[in-house]
Design an enzyme around this catalytic site. Structure first.
Site, short mmCIF file in Angstrom:
data_model
loop_
_atom_site.label_atom_id
_atom_site.label_comp_id
_atom_site.label_asym_id
_atom_site.label_seq_id
_atom_site.Cartn_x
_atom_site.Cartn_y
_atom_site.Cartn_z
N THR A 199 50.69 43.82 34.70
CA THR A 199 49.65 43.21 34.53
C THR A 199 49.80 41.94 34.88
O THR A 199 48.62 41.06 35.29
CB THR A 199 48.68 44.10 33.14
OG1 THR A 199 48.83 44.97 33.01
CG2 THR A 199 46.92 43.11 33.22
N GLU A 200 50.80 41.52 33.70
CA GLU A 200 50.93 40.27 33.96
C GLU A 200 51.15 39.36 35.27
O GLU A 200 50.68 38.15 35.72
CB GLU A 200 51.87 39.50 32.48
CG GLU A 200 51.20 39.77 31.14
CD GLU A 200 50.29 38.61 30.52
OE1 GLU A 200 50.29 37.94 31.66
OE2 GLU A 200 49.10 38.86 30.12
N SER A 201 51.81 39.81 36.37
CA SER A 201 52.94 39.13 36.60
C SER A 201 53.53 40.21 37.94
O SER A 201 54.42 39.87 39.07
CB SER A 201 54.22 38.73 36.66
OG SER A 201 55.38 39.66 36.54
N TYR A 252 41.36 43.53 29.61
CA TYR A 252 43.08 43.38 29.49
C TYR A 252 43.38 44.30 29.18
O TYR A 252 43.97 45.07 29.87
CB TYR A 252 42.63 41.89 29.58
CG TYR A 252 44.50 41.15 28.97
CD1 TYR A 252 45.09 40.92 29.77
CD2 TYR A 252 44.99 41.44 27.89
CE1 TYR A 252 46.62 41.28 29.94
CE2 TYR A 252 46.44 41.56 27.82
CZ TYR A 252 46.76 40.98 28.99
OH TYR A 252 47.68 40.68 28.50
N SER A 303 47.57 35.44 33.75
CA SER A 303 47.30 36.01 34.67
C SER A 303 47.42 37.04 35.99
O SER A 303 48.57 37.27 35.41
CB SER A 303 47.61 34.75 36.05
OG SER A 303 46.83 33.74 35.42
#
Length: 249
Positions: A68-70, A165, A234
């Protein structure tokens, strides 16, 4: 009705039928493409979740967080300056480095040392979960938005982005569980077993586990979840998965 019209109609109906089947079975047909688990990071995830997350989270949870982050981009940078696989903003990264006794350290180390980024991520997220009595959703909200976001959530006035998220990661964790199972059992003491080849499993239960519309939205376009709060995270989404088809990836 002319023969040509009939043929065209039959072809159109056939294409719609095939498209419908592919659309519905997307999570089964393309699961391991949409939710990759790169071999080069498996040992680190097994090692650091064993070190910091016992009784709190599994490597599949950490994989969902990193994804999810990267989307597994080691050199990922957010517009707010978060870096690495687990997307730490510099101030948080420095604090974690001090806590773990990692010295010398600069935040850019997280983009050149993926094992360190995974270590920081496992330590930080599992620490936050423990801070909230083992409540994984609150831990994720804190990871993404800080303690203030958790207070808002507890007060019944949640910050939408942080809750979305958290829910996204929990959903992706279930997908990883279904696709890969408890793969980390093939790693001894977190050491990378080069002879182990992970074979993704797919079955119809994935259609239930992963919402079909969310699956296709994630597969074909970048995620829009992004809250620039205490711990910026992000989410570049799965729109970048096509890079895995390129030589050298």
């Amino acid at each position: 009705m002319s023969v040509r019209t009939k043929v065209t109609l039959y072809i159109a109906v056939g294409l719609v039928a095939i498209g419908s089947v592919v659309f519905i079975l997307g999570p089964v047909l393309f699961a391991s493409i949409a939710y990759p688990l790169p071999k080069q990071f498996q040992g680190s995830m097994a090692k650091w979740t064993n070190e910091y997350c016992k009784g709190v989270a599994t490597p599949n949870f950490l994989a969902a967080l990193i994804y999810t982050e990267s989307t597994w981009n080691v050199t990922a940078h957010s517009y707010a300056g978060a870096v690495g696989l687990t997307q730490f903003i510099p101030s948080t990264a420095v604090a974690v480095a001090q806590r773990l006794g990692v010295s010398p350290f600069t935040p850019s180390d997280l983009t050149s040392n993926p094992d360190l980024a995974i270590r920081f991520g496992a330590h930080y997220i599992c620490g936050r979960i423990r801070d909230y009595g083992g409540n994984v959703r609150k831990g994720l909200i804190a990871y993404n938005g800080g303690g203030g976001a958790v207070l808002a959530y507890e007060a019944g006035s949640p910050i939408g982005g942080t809750v979305a998220y958290a829910d996204k990661i929990l959903t992706i964790e279930k997908a990883y569980d279904k696709i890969y199972g408890q793969w980390w059992k093939n790693y001894i003491d977190g050491a990378n077993n080069n002879d182990f080849e992970l074979k993704p499993k797919t079955d119809l239960s994935l259609v239930i586990t992963v919402p079909i519309l969310d699956f296709w939205r994630g597969l074909l376009s970048p995620s829009t979840i992004n809250t620039d709060l205490e711990q910026d995270n992000s989410s570049s989404g799965v729109g970048s998965i096509w890079q895995f088809f390129l030589p050298g990836n």
